[in-house]
Design an enzyme around this catalytic site. Structure first.
Site, short mmCIF file in Angstrom:
data_model
loop_
_atom_site.label_atom_id
_atom_site.label_comp_id
_atom_site.label_asym_id
_atom_site.label_seq_id
_atom_site.Cartn_x
_atom_site.Cartn_y
_atom_site.Cartn_z
CD GLU A 143 4.11 17.47 -9.64
OE1 GLU A 143 4.33 16.31 -10.02
OE2 GLU A 143 4.10 18.44 -10.42
CG ASP A 144 7.69 15.78 -6.00
OD1 ASP A 144 6.54 15.47 -6.37
OD2 ASP A 144 8.70 15.60 -6.70
CG ASP A 191 10.76 17.93 -15.40
OD1 ASP A 191 11.43 17.04 -14.86
OD2 ASP A 191 9.52 18.05 -15.22
#
Length: 190
Positions: free
Chosen positions: A61-62, A123
């Protein structure tokens, strides 16, 4: 359980790819979050594979989208890659609109594998704990850090807790997430 050299490799890999990131609104290295999530996974009966996925859960995602997922699959295997993919709500830039991404993520949780539910809920528990601690310190000035502010964050985390409970995520993690959210909502006047 002893952790192997593969875990060590994942620790270094995660540190390298997230080296320049910091937690929202702070100078805290983002890597601290990854270690905390991996610790929660291990403390709740997770395997080494799940702990490695916890270290890498935000990498796609990052830090690189599908190319990063392919690299994770090559370095750490398909089981790790599958969990990382299940924890990902955006695959590239620009990301879809926040609410759309979050609703799609919530919709996928009922079909998620137990390993994905473990890593994902760990998370979100760590994120919620951090938000609560920051709220204690900064009060209402915390909310502008988030694109959808207080209403969006409180909605999303409560919806996550409900989805995790329905999907059968680990009870200890879900119960703690609910306790953190209860306290946060009470303090934030909800």
């Amino acid at each position: 359980m002893e952790l192997s050299a593969t875990f060590d490799q994942a620790l270094v890999y995660a540190s390298q790819i997230h080296r320049t990131q910091h937690r929202k609104g702070s100078g805290i290295p983002y890597f601290s979050h990854l270690m905390a999530v991996a610790a929660l996974v291990l403390e709740n009966g997770g395997s080494e594979t799940e702990a490695i996925a916890a270290l890498l859960h935000d990498a796609v995602e990052d830090q690189g989208g599908m190319a990063r997922l392919d690299e994770i699959r090559r370095l750490f295997g398909p089981a790790v890659a599958e969990v990382v993919a299940g924890c990902t709500d955006a695959w590239g830039e620009p990301k879809p609109a926040w609410e759309e991404r979050k609703r799609r993520y919530l919709e996928h949780l009922p079909q998620a594998a137990p390993a994905t539910l473990l890593v994902s809920s760990a998370d979100k528990l760590h994120n919620a704990r951090t938000i609560l601690e920051d709220y204690r310190q900064f009060g209402e000035t915390l909310w502008p850090r988030f694109s959808h502010g207080k209403p969006g964050i409180l909605w999303y985390y409560r919806a996550l807790a409900t989805a995790y409970r329905r999907a059968g995520a680990p009870e200890r993690i879900v119960a703690e997430l609910e306790r953190v959210l209860d306290e946060l909502e009470k303090m934030a006047g909800r």
